[in-house]
Design an enzyme around this catalytic site. Structure first.
Site, PDB file in Angstrom:
ATOM      1  N   THR A   1      29.289  62.945  11.056  1.00 44.89           N
ATOM      2  CA  THR A   1      30.359  62.043  10.606  1.00 44.89           C
ATOM      3  C   THR A   1      30.429  60.785  11.443  1.00 44.89           C
ATOM      4  OG1 THR A   1      32.152  63.007  11.948  1.00 44.89           O
ATOM      5  CG2 THR A   1      31.705  64.034   9.815  1.00 44.89           C
TER       6      THR A   1
ATOM      7  N   VAL B   1      33.262  57.912   9.344  1.00 46.73           N
ATOM      8  CA  VAL B   1      33.486  58.518   8.027  1.00 46.73           C
ATOM      9  C   VAL B   1      33.588  60.032   8.213  1.00 46.73           C
ATOM     10  CG1 VAL B   1      32.683  58.658   5.640  1.00 46.73           C
ATOM     11  CG2 VAL B   1      32.182  56.628   7.003  1.00 46.73           C
ATOM     12  N   HIS B   2      34.744  60.481   8.684  1.00 48.99           N
ATOM     13  CA  HIS B   2      34.917  61.901   8.986  1.00 48.99           C
ATOM     14  C   HIS B   2      35.134  62.724   7.714  1.00 48.99           C
ATOM     15  CE1 HIS B   2      34.745  61.350  13.250  1.00 48.99           C
ATOM     16  NE2 HIS B   2      35.821  60.590  13.292  1.00 48.99           N
ATOM     17  N   ASP B   3      36.353  62.789   7.225  1.00 46.47           N
ATOM     18  CA  ASP B   3      36.681  63.691   6.117  1.00 46.47           C
ATOM     19  C   ASP B   3      35.920  63.391   4.825  1.00 46.47           C
ATOM     20  OD1 ASP B   3      38.331  64.989   7.871  1.00 46.47           O
ATOM     21  OD2 ASP B   3      40.185  64.107   7.100  1.00 46.47           O
TER      22      ASP B   3
ATOM     23  N   SER C   1      32.969  62.654   4.492  1.00 48.65           N
ATOM     24  CA  SER C   1      31.613  63.205   4.592  1.00 48.65           C
ATOM     25  C   SER C   1      31.538  64.624   4.036  1.00 48.65           C
ATOM     26  CB  SER C   1      31.130  63.176   6.047  1.00 48.65           C
ATOM     27  OG  SER C   1      30.917  61.856   6.492  1.00 48.65           O
TER      28      SER C   1
END
Length: 324
Positions: free
Chosen positions: A197, A243-245, A247
């Site tokens: 991420t 771009v954490h969540d 991903s």
């Protein structure tokens, strides 16, 4: 065929980005949001989930989950990253029409999985407490779920180790006992952690472009990201955000964007390394080996970042065009 998902979320800023991504992409049917503490309090997070449902006329259910970890004391909402409400600078009103399902989140998961055997993917982008509670209440769901995709953890790949401690990622650190339970259960888990991420970035110009081209949806993503980008600029010197969540949603849509590694995973549940995620990927069995009898799970170790960013952009712009 569309992927039916239950999205277990602690609706903060990047959660909103992920929720709209799931709502926007035609390869996903967003069945429900189940809420959990984390980025925001359970009350604020649930209100945020209902607000998005009303604002974008979404059809998903909302079920409220737990407000505390299984064992450890609560860490509290991450106000310094997501603001007091979870949505940064935005003041979100109480819902006018949308309501919460009467069942607790873990029971909603159990009932929906039984009603749709082999079809539901659980996507968890907050602490894993609701999933652990579902496992405790009904272990049979492990044979009925399609897969579990988790945004969480950090395994040291690509130089990424932790974001709330030197070695722990926030979602896992918030409830390490739940994470160890979920990763050790006999169901297929894919862990999309900081290793991948943090390889993708929504730059300021990328978000500006969404605002210009994706109408009301792009404007909301831009508005909610202002607080988040200030955090990244002040703490990390970035002009953008990881771009954490989203991903995790990207993995469900197109797993080929990611390279994964197989092996059982354990989570450190106390001490200074609390929340540390460790995968055994060697085949050798050791004299003392608390990994050996656990199911091998998949951990993301590389991502095609350009393709992921393009997938998000085209999904959000296409969604807005379909609404107009």
């Amino acid at each position: 065929m569309s992927n039916k998902i239950i999205l277990d979320t602690d609706p903060g800023i990047d959660d909103a980005m992920a929720i709209l991504f799931a709502e926007a992409n035609p390869d996903i049917t967003l069945v429900a949001l189940t809420t959990v503490y984390g980025n925001a309090t359970i009350a604020n997070g649930t209100r945020n989930a209902l607000y998005l449902k009303e604002k974008f006329d979404c059809k998903y259910d909302v079920a409220m989950g737990t407000d505390k970890p299984l064992v450890r004391p609560p860490v509290g909402p991450t106000v310094f990253v997501h603001g007091e409400s979870g949505f940064g600078d935005l003041s979100v009103p109480e819902p006018k029409h949308a309501t919460v399902d009467p069942r607790p989140a873990f029971q909603y998961m159990i009932d929906t999985i039984h009603a749709n055997p082999g079809e539901i993917t659980l996507v968890a982008i907050g602490p894993l407490t609701n999933l652990a509670l579902a496992l405790q209440a009904d272990p049979s769901i492990t044979s009925l779920v399609k897969q579990v995709v988790v945004m969480g953890g950090a395994f040291g790949e690509n130089g990424h180790r932790g974001n709330v401690t030197p070695y722990a990622e926030a979602n896992i650190h918030d409830d390490p006992h739940a994470a160890d339970s979920v990763f050790g259960a006999d169901w297929p888990v894919v862990i999309i952690g900081l290793d991948v991420t943090q390889q993708s970035v929504f730059t300021a110009s990328y978000l500006d472009d969404l605002k210009e081209k994706a109408g009301e949806t792009g404007e909301f993503i831009w508005d909610v990201s202002r607080y988040y980008l200030r955090f990244y600029a002040n703490r990390l010197g970035y002009e953008g955000c990881h771009v954490h969540d989203p991903s995790a949603i990207a993995y469900v849509i197109n797993p080929e964007l990611f390279t994964t590694r197989s092996g059982p995973v354990r989570v450190v549940t106390d001490g200074p390394a609390e929340g540390l995620t460790l995968q055994k990927f060697e085949q050798q069995r050791f004299p003392i080996d608390d990994w050996a009898d656990r199911r091998a799970q998949q951990v993301g170790i590389a991502v095609d970042s350009d393709a992921l960013l393009d997938l998000y952009r085209t999904s959000i712009i296409g969604y807005q065009q379909d609404k107009e």
